[in-house]
Write an enzyme that holds these catalytic residues in place. Structure first.
Site, short mmCIF file in Angstrom:
data_model
loop_
_atom_site.label_atom_id
_atom_site.label_comp_id
_atom_site.label_asym_id
_atom_site.label_seq_id
_atom_site.Cartn_x
_atom_site.Cartn_y
_atom_site.Cartn_z
N SER A 25 7.07 8.14 -16.75
CA SER A 25 6.98 7.36 -17.98
C SER A 25 5.62 7.54 -18.63
CB SER A 25 7.19 5.88 -17.66
OG SER A 25 6.20 5.44 -16.75
N HIS B 248 0.36 -18.67 14.28
CA HIS B 248 -0.50 -19.71 13.69
C HIS B 248 -1.95 -19.36 13.98
CE1 HIS B 248 -1.82 -23.64 12.37
NE2 HIS B 248 -2.58 -23.70 13.46
P1 FAD Z 1 5.33 9.47 -12.43
O1 FAD Z 1 4.50 8.92 -11.36
O2 FAD Z 1 5.01 9.08 -13.84
O3 FAD Z 1 5.29 11.04 -12.27
C1 FAD Z 1 5.89 11.90 -13.18
C2 FAD Z 1 5.12 13.19 -13.20
O4 FAD Z 1 5.89 14.13 -13.92
C3 FAD Z 1 3.78 13.13 -13.91
O5 FAD Z 1 2.75 13.49 -13.01
C4 FAD Z 1 3.90 14.13 -15.06
O6 FAD Z 1 2.71 14.90 -15.22
C5 FAD Z 1 5.03 15.03 -14.58
N1 FAD Z 1 5.77 15.67 -15.66
C6 FAD Z 1 6.37 15.10 -16.72
N2 FAD Z 1 7.01 16.02 -17.46
C7 FAD Z 1 6.80 17.21 -16.85
C8 FAD Z 1 7.20 18.54 -17.12
N3 FAD Z 1 7.97 18.84 -18.17
N4 FAD Z 1 6.79 19.52 -16.29
C9 FAD Z 1 6.02 19.24 -15.20
N5 FAD Z 1 5.63 18.01 -14.90
C10 FAD Z 1 6.01 17.00 -15.70
N6 FAD Z 1 3.92 0.71 -9.51
C11 FAD Z 1 3.94 0.06 -8.33
O7 FAD Z 1 4.97 0.04 -7.66
N7 FAD Z 1 2.81 -0.58 -7.86
C12 FAD Z 1 1.68 -0.61 -8.57
O8 FAD Z 1 0.69 -1.20 -8.12
C13 FAD Z 1 1.63 0.04 -9.82
N8 FAD Z 1 0.50 0.05 -10.54
C14 FAD Z 1 0.47 0.72 -11.72
C15 FAD Z 1 -0.69 0.68 -12.47
C16 FAD Z 1 -0.75 1.33 -13.69
C17 FAD Z 1 -2.03 1.28 -14.48
C18 FAD Z 1 0.37 2.07 -14.15
C19 FAD Z 1 0.30 2.82 -15.45
C20 FAD Z 1 1.54 2.11 -13.42
C21 FAD Z 1 1.61 1.42 -12.21
N9 FAD Z 1 2.76 1.41 -11.44
C22 FAD Z 1 2.79 0.72 -10.25
C23 FAD Z 1 3.98 2.11 -11.86
C24 FAD Z 1 4.10 3.45 -11.13
O9 FAD Z 1 2.96 4.23 -11.40
C25 FAD Z 1 5.36 4.19 -11.57
O10 FAD Z 1 6.48 3.35 -11.40
C26 FAD Z 1 5.55 5.44 -10.73
O11 FAD Z 1 4.46 6.31 -10.86
C27 FAD Z 1 6.82 6.18 -11.17
O12 FAD Z 1 6.97 7.33 -10.42
P2 FAD Z 1 7.73 8.61 -11.01
O13 FAD Z 1 7.68 9.62 -9.93
O14 FAD Z 1 9.03 8.20 -11.56
O15 FAD Z 1 6.87 9.10 -12.26
#
Ligand code: FAD
Ligand code: NAI
Length: 472
Positions: free
Chosen positions: A151, A451
């Site tokens: 996202s 506890h």
């Molecule tokens: P992402 O981690 O977003 O990874 C997707 C990856 O895909 C990215 O690295 C991107 O570069 C890559 N990508 C996209 N398109 C392409 C493409 N065409 N080619 C190659 N690569 C591509 N969640 C928690 O559970 N606990 C927390 O404490 C928490 N803290 C957060 C704090 C912040 C500030 C933020 C912004 C989010 C937080 N989240 C937390 C949410 C969490 O980061 C996301 O839910 C999680 O990272 C989602 O994982 P994902 O693998 O779906 O996507």
């Protein structure tokens, strides 16, 4: 280097890297592609990990600065922000390196570059993914393709994020100085966590929230208790308010706000604005239109319960599909999708996914809120226990908050648990496990808890469901 794999995973976040690793463990050949240059996705690079590193450090600073005296400790405390930021970067670096180690261990090929699906796997043909990297374009083929592209920050119309004065979470975890005034747009998880970091380091933090409550979606009673605590910590909240414009001036930013329902405008002066109004699925430039993968109205990849998109052989998991945008949800879907691709019965129980706000005190919940149970017409019983009556909370001077357990009125099955209090994020794991096992509140109430621990507050709340709470 092979160019053909059983599984190609696009995205190296918690969804993507765990899919590739689990696929490797199951004997499938897997590649994981990420354009960022460092694996771990949003979570490890700019999300969960750096924010928690700063939350930890700022909490220790605040403790040393404001609470040591009450414990009988004399200390002179001084903030070294560059060192705090450097430690955060070190933690991130070590964890992203850890992902590379796990790739090696499980024979996953990490590929850095921007991926685009150019052909779906169909009629016995392999799917094709083109990767543009710094050394040119490479075409890979696979039987299965998993989209785990995560996202991106939701934009506030009319407000341009420059990551210096007007920042998203990415800029807010890398500020060079402590702002005197920070205005946060959105009283959600990011706004309150990162608002807490800067409040503890000395900023005046004002939060503008469109709705009439903070952290919408969490149990109403817990939300109110949470807002009271944050207000005591010095947060200023403007609820039911929207930002309608921002002007840059010589001495900072002038933010024009008006009531959410319309009405008289007013202005708030600030130094930094953090825009934290949610995140949107990220699928740009992925070639989804070309191969016919369907998205819903909110831009999320549409999947069935087996994470299959409408195009055979293409799957999606994590933030880019429906459900809470949480790292552990993405991780669980990753394991499930890899198992499904390997011909096993992968499954995620969406009724028992905990969520945590890592402020102080923390807020944690699992299962349904009281409002959700009411709306669904489900008869429930409640047990509550305040941390003021928990011995351990007294010994650590952290008595603010409560545990609330909701159980089915007829069967006593645990339907939800909501906590605001110290270590809430760790405490909720017990209830998530109980729910996973289909436990009754009496099962928690009759389990021996050590506890003096904070876990006793969970047990006492469970005892409260049948009215036999003892420690009050
Ligand atoms: P992402 O981690 O977003 O990874 C997707 C990856 O895909 C990215 O690295 C991107 O570069 C890559 N990508 C996209 N398109 C392409 C493409 N065409 N080619 C190659 N690569 C591509 N969640 C928690 O559970 N606990 C927390 O404490 C928490 N803290 C957060 C704090 C912040 C500030 C933020 C912004 C989010 C937080 N989240 C937390 C949410 C969490 O980061 C996301 O839910 C999680 O990272 C989602 O994982 P994902 O693998 O779906 O996507
Ligand atoms: P969020 O959805 O948690 O909160 C956004 C807030 O902004 C809501 O309260 C919403 O009502 C408000 N809002 C929306 N539009 C607005 C407007 N125009 N003006 C004022 N307020 C407005 O989103 P947030 O905090 O940006 O986090 C994004 C996602 O990241 C979350 O869905 C969360 O799942 C994930 N995350 C999880 C963390 C955790 O698990 N501890 C930490 C940080 C992020």
């Amino acid at each position: 280097m092979a160019d053909t794999f059983d599984v190609i995973v696009i995205g190296g976040g918690p969804g993507g890297y765990n899919t590739a690793i689990r696929a490797g463990q199951l004997g499938l050949s897997a590649a994981c592609i990420d354009k960022r240059g460092s694996f771990g996705g949003t979570c490890l690079n700019i999300g969960c990990i750096p924010s928690k590193a700063l939350l930890h450090a700022s909490e220790r600073f605040h403790e040393a600065h404001s609470e040591f005296a009450a414990l009988g400790i004399k200390a002179t405390v001084e903030l070294d922000l560059p060192a705090m930021m450097a430690r955060k970067d070190k933690v991130v670096g070590e964890l992203t390196k850890g992902v590379e180690y796990l790739f090696k261990k499980n024979k996953v090929e990490p590929i850095v570059g921007e991926a685009r699906i150019v052909a779906p796997p169909s009629n016995g043909n392999l799917g094709k993914v083109e990767v543009k990297g710094k050394d040119g374009t490479r075409t890979l083929t696979a039987k299965s393709i998993v989209i785990a592209t995560g996202s991106d920050v939701a934009k506030l119309p009319g407000v341009t994020i420059d990551e210096k004065q007007i920042v998203s979470s990415t800029g807010a975890i890398a500020l060079k100085d402590v702002p005197r005034r920070l205005l946060v747009v959105g009283a959600g998880v990011i706004g309150l966590e990162l608002g807490s970091v800067w409040r503890r380091l000395g900023s005046d933090v004002t939060v503008v929230e469109f709705l009439d409550r903070i952290t919408p979606g969490i149990d109403g009673e817990i939300g109110k208790a949470f807002q009271r605590v944050l207000t005591k910590q010095g947060f200023t909240f403007h609820l039911s308010t929207k930002v309608v414009g921002v002007e840059k001036g010589k001495s900072g930013l002038k933010v024009t706000v008006e009531p959410a329902a319309g009405g008289e405008r007013s202005s708030i002066e600030t130094d930094i604005i953090l825009v934290a109004i949610g995140r949107v699925p990220y699928t740009a430039n992925l070639g989804l239109e070309g191969v016919g993968v369907a998205l819903d109205k909110r831009g999320r990849v549409v999947t069935d319960h087996h994470y299959r998109t409408n195009v055979a052989g293409i799957y999606a998991i994590g933030d880019c599909r429906e459900g809470p945008m949480l790292a552990h949800k993405a991780e669980d879907e990753a394991v499930a999708v890899a198992e499904i691709i390997a011909g096993k019965p992968g499954h995620v129980n969406y009724d028992a996914i905990p969520s945590v706000v890592y402020t102080f005190p923390e807020v944690a919940s699992v299962g349904r809120t009281e409002e959700e149970l009411k709306a669904a017409g489900i008869a429930y019983k409640i047990g509550k226990f305040p941390f003021t009556a928990n011995a351990r909370a007294k010994t650590i001077s952290a008595t603010e908050g409560l545990v609330k357990i909701l159980a089915d009125a007829a069967t006593d099955k645990v339907l939800g648990c909501h906590i605001v209090g110290p270590e809430a994020g760790n405490l909720i794991a017990e209830v998530a496990l109980a729910m996973e096992f289909g436990a009754a509140s009496e099962d928690i109430a009759r389990t021996c808890h050590s506890h003096p621990t904070l876990t006793e507050a969970v047990r006492q709340a469970a005892m409260g469901v049948e009215g036999w709470t003892m420690q009050m």
